[in-house]
Design a protein around this motif. Structure first.
Motif, PDB file in Angstrom:
ATOM      1  N   GLN B  94       0.923  -0.913   0.496  1.00 13.24           N
ATOM      2  CA  GLN B  94       0.178  -0.193  -0.171  1.00 13.24           C
ATOM      3  C   GLN B  94       0.837   1.031   0.204  1.00 13.24           C
ATOM      4  O   GLN B  94       0.378   2.177  -0.634  1.00 13.24           O
ATOM      5  CB  GLN B  94      -0.903  -0.205   1.192  1.00 13.24           C
ATOM      6  N   ASN B  95       2.690   1.075   0.563  1.00  8.35           N
ATOM      7  CA  ASN B  95       3.044   2.085   0.341  1.00  8.35           C
ATOM      8  C   ASN B  95       3.677   2.623  -0.139  1.00  8.35           C
ATOM      9  O   ASN B  95       3.066   4.119  -1.171  1.00  8.35           O
ATOM     10  CB  ASN B  95       4.180   2.701   1.596  1.00  8.35           C
ATOM     11  N   ILE B  96       3.762   1.912  -1.101  1.00  4.32           N
ATOM     12  CA  ILE B  96       4.348   1.754  -3.039  1.00  4.32           C
ATOM     13  C   ILE B  96       3.373   2.416  -3.981  1.00  4.32           C
ATOM     14  O   ILE B  96       3.907   2.703  -4.351  1.00  4.32           O
ATOM     15  CB  ILE B  96       5.273   0.075  -3.009  1.00  4.32           C
ATOM     16  N   ALA B  97       1.958   1.631  -3.461  1.00  5.03           N
ATOM     17  CA  ALA B  97       0.404   2.194  -4.327  1.00  5.03           C
ATOM     18  C   ALA B  97       0.038   3.285  -4.155  1.00  5.03           C
ATOM     19  O   ALA B  97      -0.363   3.776  -4.880  1.00  5.03           O
ATOM     20  CB  ALA B  97      -0.350   0.955  -4.117  1.00  5.03           C
ATOM     21  N   GLU B 109      -2.711  -1.245 -13.728  1.00  4.63           N
ATOM     22  CA  GLU B 109      -1.471  -0.594 -13.716  1.00  4.63           C
ATOM     23  C   GLU B 109      -0.594  -0.654 -12.530  1.00  4.63           C
ATOM     24  O   GLU B 109       0.506  -0.905 -12.312  1.00  4.63           O
ATOM     25  CB  GLU B 109      -1.445   0.866 -14.322  1.00  4.63           C
ATOM     26  N   ILE B 110      -1.431  -0.207 -11.510  1.00  8.87           N
ATOM     27  CA  ILE B 110      -0.950   0.084 -10.050  1.00  8.87           C
ATOM     28  C   ILE B 110       0.442  -1.695  -9.315  1.00  8.87           C
ATOM     29  O   ILE B 110       1.101  -1.779  -9.099  1.00  8.87           O
ATOM     30  CB  ILE B 110      -1.865  -0.081  -8.839  1.00  8.87           C
ATOM     31  N   ALA B 111      -0.955  -2.516 -10.165  1.00  6.02           N
ATOM     32  CA  ALA B 111      -0.124  -3.742  -9.366  1.00  6.02           C
ATOM     33  C   ALA B 111       1.125  -4.447 -10.937  1.00  6.02           C
ATOM     34  O   ALA B 111       2.221  -4.426  -9.684  1.00  6.02           O
ATOM     35  CB  ALA B 111      -1.594  -4.965  -9.843  1.00  6.02           C
ATOM     36  N   ARG B 139      13.692  -0.836   5.163  1.00  2.00           N
ATOM     37  CA  ARG B 139      11.799   0.630   5.378  1.00  2.00           C
ATOM     38  C   ARG B 139      12.739   1.001   3.579  1.00  2.00           C
ATOM     39  O   ARG B 139      11.516   2.605   3.434  1.00  2.00           O
ATOM     40  CB  ARG B 139      12.333   1.455   6.186  1.00  2.00           C
ATOM     41  N   GLN B 140      13.719   1.783   4.336  1.00  5.72           N
ATOM     42  CA  GLN B 140      14.999   2.963   3.265  1.00  5.72           C
ATOM     43  C   GLN B 140      14.553   2.747   1.159  1.00  5.72           C
ATOM     44  O   GLN B 140      13.722   3.306   0.606  1.00  5.72           O
ATOM     45  CB  GLN B 140      16.598   2.676   3.362  1.00  5.72           C
ATOM     46  N   ARG B 141      14.881   0.965   1.890  1.00  2.00           N
ATOM     47  CA  ARG B 141      13.753   0.905  -0.098  1.00  2.00           C
ATOM     48  C   ARG B 141      12.564   0.465   0.304  1.00  2.00           C
ATOM     49  O   ARG B 141      12.002   0.861  -1.159  1.00  2.00           O
ATOM     50  CB  ARG B 141      14.442  -0.883   0.096  1.00  2.00           C
ATOM     51  N   VAL B 142      11.652   0.440   0.493  1.00  4.46           N
ATOM     52  CA  VAL B 142      10.116   0.605   0.254  1.00  4.46           C
ATOM     53  C   VAL B 142      10.197   2.422   0.524  1.00  4.46           C
ATOM     54  O   VAL B 142       9.052   2.449  -0.438  1.00  4.46           O
ATOM     55  CB  VAL B 142       8.856   0.733   2.311  1.00  4.46           C
ATOM     56  N   ALA B 143      11.066   3.168   0.391  1.00  5.00           N
ATOM     57  CA  ALA B 143      10.606   4.547   0.688  1.00  5.00           C
ATOM     58  C   ALA B 143      11.408   4.820  -1.132  1.00  5.00           C
ATOM     59  O   ALA B 143      10.594   5.619  -1.561  1.00  5.00           O
ATOM     60  CB  ALA B 143      11.686   5.541   1.647  1.00  5.00           C
ATOM     61  N   ILE B 144      12.615   4.646  -1.480  1.00  4.65           N
ATOM     62  CA  ILE B 144      12.878   4.105  -2.789  1.00  4.65           C
ATOM     63  C   ILE B 144      11.551   3.824  -3.612  1.00  4.65           C
ATOM     64  O   ILE B 144      11.196   4.134  -4.174  1.00  4.65           O
ATOM     65  CB  ILE B 144      14.246   3.814  -2.859  1.00  4.65           C
ATOM     66  N   GLY B 145      11.361   2.438  -2.933  1.00  2.00           N
ATOM     67  CA  GLY B 145       9.998   1.889  -4.620  1.00  2.00           C
ATOM     68  C   GLY B 145       8.990   3.271  -3.802  1.00  2.00           C
ATOM     69  O   GLY B 145       8.422   3.553  -5.901  1.00  2.00           O
ATOM     70  N   ARG B 146       8.604   3.188  -3.373  1.00  2.00           N
ATOM     71  CA  ARG B 146       7.170   4.273  -2.947  1.00  2.00           C
ATOM     72  C   ARG B 146       7.875   5.829  -4.363  1.00  2.00           C
ATOM     73  O   ARG B 146       7.036   5.999  -4.639  1.00  2.00           O
ATOM     74  CB  ARG B 146       6.776   4.960  -2.057  1.00  2.00           C
ATOM     75  N   ALA B 147       9.175   5.701  -4.484  1.00  2.00           N
ATOM     76  CA  ALA B 147       9.289   7.567  -5.149  1.00  2.00           C
ATOM     77  C   ALA B 147       9.780   6.839  -6.421  1.00  2.00           C
ATOM     78  O   ALA B 147       8.695   7.427  -7.310  1.00  2.00           O
ATOM     79  CB  ALA B 147      11.101   7.727  -4.418  1.00  2.00           C
ATOM     80  N   LEU B 148       9.615   5.670  -6.574  1.00  2.00           N
ATOM     81  CA  LEU B 148       9.967   5.266  -7.952  1.00  2.00           C
ATOM     82  C   LEU B 148       8.967   4.801  -9.037  1.00  2.00           C
ATOM     83  O   LEU B 148       8.698   5.430  -9.897  1.00  2.00           O
ATOM     84  CB  LEU B 148      10.384   3.436  -7.812  1.00  2.00           C
ATOM     85  N   VAL B 149       8.103   4.855  -7.873  1.00  2.00           N
ATOM     86  CA  VAL B 149       7.055   4.109  -8.776  1.00  2.00           C
ATOM     87  C   VAL B 149       5.963   5.769  -9.459  1.00  2.00           C
ATOM     88  O   VAL B 149       5.117   5.498 -10.630  1.00  2.00           O
ATOM     89  CB  VAL B 149       5.510   3.368  -7.695  1.00  2.00           C
TER      90      VAL B 149
END
Lengths: 291, 361
Positions: B94-97, B109-111, B139-149
């Motif tokens: 949910q964080n990433i999406a 597209e979200i998935a 956690r840091q990777r999730v933060a990057i993932g959230r930025a990435l999408v």
């Protein structure tokens, strides 16, 4: 050795609080339960009657009428207090000078006694000199000044208005503390993620303030279930006892009809119901958080 | 055309000027580090680029569009915060999406994008976990993932590794470097850690009290600092600074007298510097000073060792001299001991001369 010492030192530190709870909570509670099993009168006398008072309570129509009236009052006023408190907390969330003044103004009635504020509102609702009737007539909402406390629903409305004015600031402050504990960076991250203001409120601020909202809801709901002063002073139970709350009915039995034993039994029942309600609310919240 | 351009940016908080008339151009695909000590304004500058901080004066241009008055969500940027700023009540998925969901992107597209980011960042096993159930690195990777999408034009990083332990920091540094290679997106990275800046960045912007002290490649800053601030800030152990008096010279060469030592000829960067006079400071990095026998002909100055630090790959010697304390980085397994008398030789062509106002000569 050290651990054992620490345990006793810990108990020593706790003892003032434990003593306070024992004297002011546990002892009166035990006394209440004991009196509830007697036919004690305020004038003295009475004997041990086991659970007769409880059995009587279950068939006491007036008690259940007052109980359901209290539940209705609680179910109406609690959402109003929570929604208004939440919106006011949102409005005054930033620590700007104007917000701080606004917070102070909204919180001010909280420090006034409930009895004083109820008397104030009795005058404001008064048919002859009340400002509210005058204002409603002036704007054309009503044709002539009305008596607010001769009908149950109007009486309840008047009480709700007065209590909302009096305590909305309390919920606001609790929810504000919840909102202000949310990290700035989380809110900023959601801004960068493209969330609009209301999306931020709904998806970030509301769920992250859930604990504060639960606390405010519990305090407010329990307070409403124990409502007495406002109805005693504003409606006096009128018309025909239709605005008796549970505590009002307990008061009537204990101090007007002198049935202290029976009043105590009603108090115990009310306490159990409120505790069960609070426990259910906390359990639901926990389940929501772990989902 | 630069991908990110800052034009005469200024920021004032009340009467305090945090950013002062700062201009900078960052090219597309560049990894640019904003480096400086605490309070130099680097995070404020990043927040101004992100739109989280208003601009007192000047303009921010991203991908050719002036975004000075544009809200953060519409600047085509993504930001990774120091505290990660993950939504604690949402799962990793949910964080990433989140950004895609609120933008109303189609579910497929979200998935797909969430899955892609999770695969890239090795987050697949943790997608249903909440942030509290993750380690700092995850956690840091999730933060990057959230930025990435969000497929941003520019990634902004605000000291993203400073909450990690030393080992994890090195690992995440490598992962960030790989990510930049893979994505080739413009990245602006705030740090106070010179090692992070030196290892990750194509170009470093050193900030001092809201102004740019120097912009250059990591090695440029290291070998050719333009002022004493940069010379002192970059490098560990820090550069030695010794009081010196100009004593004539010719062309670029300046002859200087060091207290307790003889004259020394220093090659400067500017023609005509030989005419410099007055009080100067000579700067030399610890690895460019080598211990010799006392009174050795190559020794510029003699001294006595006051402290020895053995790091395994090098030995750091602290030497008390008449010109002050000089730090020496000796890459041999030195057997020097506290109290030993030593001579110190300066590697030719490695000294820097700084004028009284801190500018390099």
């Amino acid at each position: 050795m050290l651990a054992t010492n620490n345990k006793y030192v810990g108990l020593l530190y706790l003892s003032p609080a434990l003593l306070f709870v024992a004297v002011f909570v546990l002892y009166p509670l035990v006394q209440l339960v004991m009196i509830s099993m007697t036919s004690e009168s305020l004038l003295g006398g009475g004997e041990f009657v086991w659970f007769d008072n409880y059995l009587l309570a279950f068939s006491d129509r007036s008690f259940w009428t007052s109980f359901w009236f209290t539940v209705r009052y609680t179910l109406i006023i609690t959402p109003i207090l929570m929604v208004l408190g939440f919106l006011l907390a949102l409005l005054t969330m930033q620590n700007r000078a104007l917000n701080q003044i606004a917070r102070g103004v909204v919180f001010l009635p909280v420090v006034i006694g409930l009895a004083s504020s109820s008397l104030l509102w009795v005058w404001l609702f008064d048919q002859q000199v009340g400002l509210l009737n005058k204002a409603l007539v002036d704007v054309g909402a009503i044709e002539q000044p009305m008596v607010w406390f001769n009908r149950a629903h109007l009486g309840m409305t008047a009480v709700i208005v007065s209590v909302v004015w009096k305590v909305v600031g309390f919920g606001m402050i609790i929810m504000l503390s919840g909102m202000q504990s949310i990290s700035h960076e989380i809110v900023e991250a959601s801004m960068i993620d493209g969330a609009t203001y209301w999306q931020r409120v709904r998806r970030i601020i509301l769920p992250l303030s859930a604990r504060a909202i639960l606390l405010a809801t519990l305090i407010s709901a329990i307070g409403s279930m124990l409502a007495f002063d406002q109805f005693y002073l504003m409606t006096g139970g009128a018309p025909r006892g239709q605005t008796f709350t549970s505590v009002y009915w307990i008061y009537q039995n204990s101090f007007v009809y002198f049935k202290l034993g029976y009043g105590s039994a009603l108090s115990v029942i009310l306490m159990v119901v409120i505790m069960a309600g609070a426990a259910l609310q906390i359990a639901l919240q926990r389940r929501g958080e772990s989902a | 055309m630069p991908h990110v351009e800052l034009k005469s940016l200024s920021k004032q908080f009340g009467t305090v000027e945090v950013i002062r008339d700062l201009s900078l151009a960052i090219e597309a695909g560049e990894f640019c580090a904003l480096l400086g000590p605490s309070g130099c304004g680097k995070s404020t500058l990043l927040r101004m680029i992100a739109g989280l901080e208003t601009v007192t004066a000047g303009n921010v241009v991203i991908a050719g569009r002036d975004v000075t008055q544009v809200p953060p969500a519409k600047r085509q940027i993504s930001m990774v915060f120091q505290s990660y700023a993950l939504y604690p009540h949402m799962s990793v998925r949910q964080n990433i999406a989140f950004s895609l969901e609120i933008a109303g992107a189609p579910k497929a597209e979200i998935a797909e994008k969430t899955q892609k980011a999770a695969t890239l960042l090795q987050l697949e096993p943790y997608l249903e976990r909440k942030p509290a159930q993750l380690s700092g690195g995850q956690r840091q990777r999730v933060a990057i993932g959230r930025a990435l999408v969000r497929d941003p034009e520019v990634f902004l990083f605000d000291e993203p590794l400073s909450n990690l332990d030393a080992k994890l920091r090195v690992q995440m540094r490598l992962e960030l470097a790989k990510l930049h290679q893979e994505l080739a997106t413009t990245m602006i990275y705030v740090t106070h850690d010179q090692v992070e800046a030196m290892t990750l960045a194509d170009r470093i912007v050193v900030l001092d009290a809201g102004r740019i002290a120097q912009v250059g490649s990591p090695l440029d800053l290291y070998h050719r600092p333009e002022n004493k601030f940069v010379a002192a800030f970059i490098g560990s152990p820090a550069m030695n600074f010794l009081p010196a008096a100009a004593n004539g010279g010719e062309g670029r060469a300046v002859s200087v007298d060091l207290a307790g030592a003889g004259s020394l000829s220093v090659e400067t960067r500017h023609d005509g510097a030989g005419k410099t006079s007055g009080t100067l400071e000579l700067g030399i990095r610890p690895e460019h000073v080598s211990p010799t026998a006392p009174a050795d002909p190559s020794a510029v100055i003699d001294g006595r060792i006051s402290m020895v630090e053995r790091l395994g790959n090098a030995t750091i010697l602290y030497v008390d001299t008449a010109a002050g304390n000089i730090v020496v980085e000796d890459e041999s397994e030195s057997e020097a001991r506290i109290g030993d008398a030593v001579g110190l030789a300066f590697e030719p062509g490695r000294s820097h001369l700084f004028a009284a106002d801190g500018r390099v000569i």
